[in-house]
Design a protein around this motif. Sequence first.
Motif, PDB file in Angstrom:
ATOM      1  N   ARG A 276      43.960  36.176  27.483  1.00 45.64           N
ATOM      2  CA  ARG A 276      45.163  36.214  28.014  1.00 45.64           C
ATOM      3  C   ARG A 276      45.742  37.102  29.070  1.00 45.64           C
ATOM      4  NH1 ARG A 276      49.934  35.480  23.729  1.00 45.64           N
ATOM      5  NH2 ARG A 276      48.568  33.876  23.194  1.00 45.64           N
ATOM      6  N   TRP A 277      45.264  38.598  28.737  1.00 41.03           N
ATOM      7  CA  TRP A 277      45.612  39.718  29.681  1.00 41.03           C
ATOM      8  C   TRP A 277      44.813  39.468  30.829  1.00 41.03           C
ATOM      9  CZ3 TRP A 277      50.083  41.673  28.735  1.00 41.03           C
ATOM     10  CH2 TRP A 277      50.581  41.787  27.808  1.00 41.03           C
ATOM     11  N   ARG A 278      43.717  39.130  30.642  1.00 46.47           N
ATOM     12  CA  ARG A 278      42.665  38.786  31.730  1.00 46.47           C
ATOM     13  C   ARG A 278      43.080  37.630  32.782  1.00 46.47           C
ATOM     14  NH1 ARG A 278      37.319  40.182  33.200  1.00 46.47           N
ATOM     15  NH2 ARG A 278      37.179  39.722  35.376  1.00 46.47           N
ATOM     16  N   ILE A 279      43.684  36.754  32.162  1.00 42.25           N
ATOM     17  CA  ILE A 279      44.306  35.692  32.913  1.00 42.25           C
ATOM     18  C   ILE A 279      45.496  35.824  33.684  1.00 42.25           C
ATOM     19  CG2 ILE A 279      45.473  33.374  32.759  1.00 42.25           C
ATOM     20  CD1 ILE A 279      43.640  32.983  30.634  1.00 42.25           C
TER      21      ILE A 279
ATOM     22  N   LEU B 197      49.579  36.793  38.217  1.00 40.39           N
ATOM     23  CA  LEU B 197      50.178  37.564  38.974  1.00 40.39           C
ATOM     24  C   LEU B 197      49.675  37.646  40.750  1.00 40.39           C
ATOM     25  CD1 LEU B 197      50.599  40.895  36.742  1.00 40.39           C
ATOM     26  CD2 LEU B 197      52.135  38.990  37.506  1.00 40.39           C
ATOM     27  N   PRO B 198      48.443  37.759  40.811  1.00 42.34           N
ATOM     28  CA  PRO B 198      47.813  37.517  42.106  1.00 42.34           C
ATOM     29  C   PRO B 198      48.193  36.196  42.869  1.00 42.34           C
ATOM     30  CG  PRO B 198      46.172  38.427  40.985  1.00 42.34           C
ATOM     31  CD  PRO B 198      47.135  37.816  39.788  1.00 42.34           C
ATOM     32  N   GLY B 199      47.993  35.085  42.155  1.00 43.11           N
ATOM     33  CA  GLY B 199      48.607  33.807  42.693  1.00 43.11           C
ATOM     34  C   GLY B 199      50.021  33.690  42.708  1.00 43.11           C
ATOM     35  N   ALA B 200      50.762  34.325  42.090  1.00 42.06           N
ATOM     36  CA  ALA B 200      52.208  34.126  42.129  1.00 42.06           C
ATOM     37  C   ALA B 200      52.688  35.341  43.170  1.00 42.06           C
ATOM     38  CB  ALA B 200      52.847  34.349  40.984  1.00 42.06           C
TER      39      ALA B 200
ATOM     40  N   VAL C 171      43.273  24.959  37.102  1.00 39.32           N
ATOM     41  CA  VAL C 171      41.855  25.085  37.284  1.00 39.32           C
ATOM     42  C   VAL C 171      41.366  26.499  37.293  1.00 39.32           C
ATOM     43  CG1 VAL C 171      39.715  24.534  38.598  1.00 39.32           C
ATOM     44  CG2 VAL C 171      41.492  22.810  38.400  1.00 39.32           C
ATOM     45  N   TRP C 172      41.901  27.331  37.751  1.00 37.67           N
ATOM     46  CA  TRP C 172      41.827  28.763  38.001  1.00 37.67           C
ATOM     47  C   TRP C 172      41.892  29.432  36.615  1.00 37.67           C
ATOM     48  CZ3 TRP C 172      45.778  29.992  42.338  1.00 37.67           C
ATOM     49  CH2 TRP C 172      45.351  29.170  43.565  1.00 37.67           C
ATOM     50  N   GLU C 173      42.691  29.150  35.836  1.00 39.87           N
ATOM     51  CA  GLU C 173      43.069  29.534  34.507  1.00 39.87           C
ATOM     52  C   GLU C 173      41.931  29.116  33.589  1.00 39.87           C
ATOM     53  OE1 GLU C 173      45.996  29.562  30.690  1.00 39.87           O
ATOM     54  OE2 GLU C 173      47.056  29.049  32.701  1.00 39.87           O
ATOM     55  N   GLU C 174      41.269  27.671  33.844  1.00 46.59           N
ATOM     56  CA  GLU C 174      40.276  27.240  32.981  1.00 46.59           C
ATOM     57  C   GLU C 174      38.874  27.842  33.156  1.00 46.59           C
ATOM     58  OE1 GLU C 174      40.519  23.013  33.879  1.00 46.59           O
ATOM     59  OE2 GLU C 174      42.589  22.739  32.829  1.00 46.59           O
TER      60      GLU C 174
ATOM     61  N   ARG D  93      39.234  31.225  31.552  1.00 47.90           N
ATOM     62  CA  ARG D  93      38.805  30.999  29.973  1.00 47.90           C
ATOM     63  C   ARG D  93      37.406  30.529  29.823  1.00 47.90           C
ATOM     64  NH1 ARG D  93      43.361  30.875  26.843  1.00 47.90           N
ATOM     65  NH2 ARG D  93      45.156  30.550  27.991  1.00 47.90           N
ATOM     66  N   THR D  94      36.723  29.896  30.774  1.00 45.82           N
ATOM     67  CA  THR D  94      35.171  29.408  30.581  1.00 45.82           C
ATOM     68  C   THR D  94      34.356  30.628  30.512  1.00 45.82           C
ATOM     69  OG1 THR D  94      35.815  27.091  31.507  1.00 45.82           O
ATOM     70  CG2 THR D  94      33.478  27.936  31.471  1.00 45.82           C
ATOM     71  N   MET D  95      34.880  31.639  31.418  1.00 43.85           N
ATOM     72  CA  MET D  95      33.900  32.897  31.592  1.00 43.85           C
ATOM     73  C   MET D  95      34.375  33.864  30.633  1.00 43.85           C
ATOM     74  SD  MET D  95      33.765  33.361  35.816  1.00 43.85           S
ATOM     75  CE  MET D  95      35.249  33.377  35.784  1.00 43.85           C
TER      76      MET D  95
END
Length: 299
Positions: free
Chosen positions: A164-167, A173-176, A152-155, A158-160
């Motif tokens: 790819r680099w922004r994701i 990276l922050p989530g991992a 959901v975070w990645e989606e 993408r919605t905004m």
Amino acid sequence: MNRFARYALRIASLAVALGLWQLLTSQDIDLWLRFSQFPTVTDVAHTFADRLAGPDYWTDLADSLTRILTGFLLAAVLGVATGVLVARSRLAEDLLGPFLEVVRPIPAIALVPVAILLFPSNEQGIVFITCTAAFFPVLVSTRHAVRALTPVWEEAVRTMGGGRWRILGSVVLPGALPGVFGGLSVGIGVSWICVISAEMISGQYGVGYRTWQDYTVVDYPGVFVGMVTIGVLGWLTSTAVELLGRRLTRWLPRTAQGPTARPKSARSGAAPSPAAAAGREDSTRTRPEEARDEHLVRD
């Protein structure tokens, strides 16, 4: 238990262990274990003081730290990059996955002959072994951490309009990071094991090389000086990695160190009465019926 009491308890446990060591070795107690062969704590302390006064100890210390930091930093960069790539790309997983899974079970210390044949100097070979030892724990932890992220975070990014680099920079990276630092904590410990072993086999300087030389000349207090040095260095470096991880993930919720927090209503005053609770329950039950009746009236 407050912080001062906890630190006092830790110091007391260490003092008890040293006192037991001194007692068993000074009295030459031989039960099933032969403590009479061990040096006493005072013998190790005297040898430690003599080593601190000489230049060789500090030279060995600097060499081992240089090797461990160089190999560990290389492993951190390569492990995180490879873990993210394998977790995010099916093509990279198909190309690199089989090779990595075949090499991963091989102990890093078993690569000493390969390092001797591959690299022109022993120094580069030891760094290679250290890097290999830390690379796979970081790789595996990063890969699992990236795959466990919520889609959901990645989606949402993408919605905004994020690419790819922004994701990668704002989600992956922050989530991992918690999983990455878990792998780094394991990797720094494995690195110390392998760098000391490599120094014993093919090194010319370093804490591991000096410890092995003391063993060959039957200088057992010197051997224990090397063991204590390795333990302290490993503890300091692993603590540094843990503190850095806490610093970079301070935005995460922390688990309370103590009794479970009570509900807000219990802290502010008395608990709600059964009648009030029943009233709230009745109100929630009648809301759907009232809405349905209102809908029928409107129709």
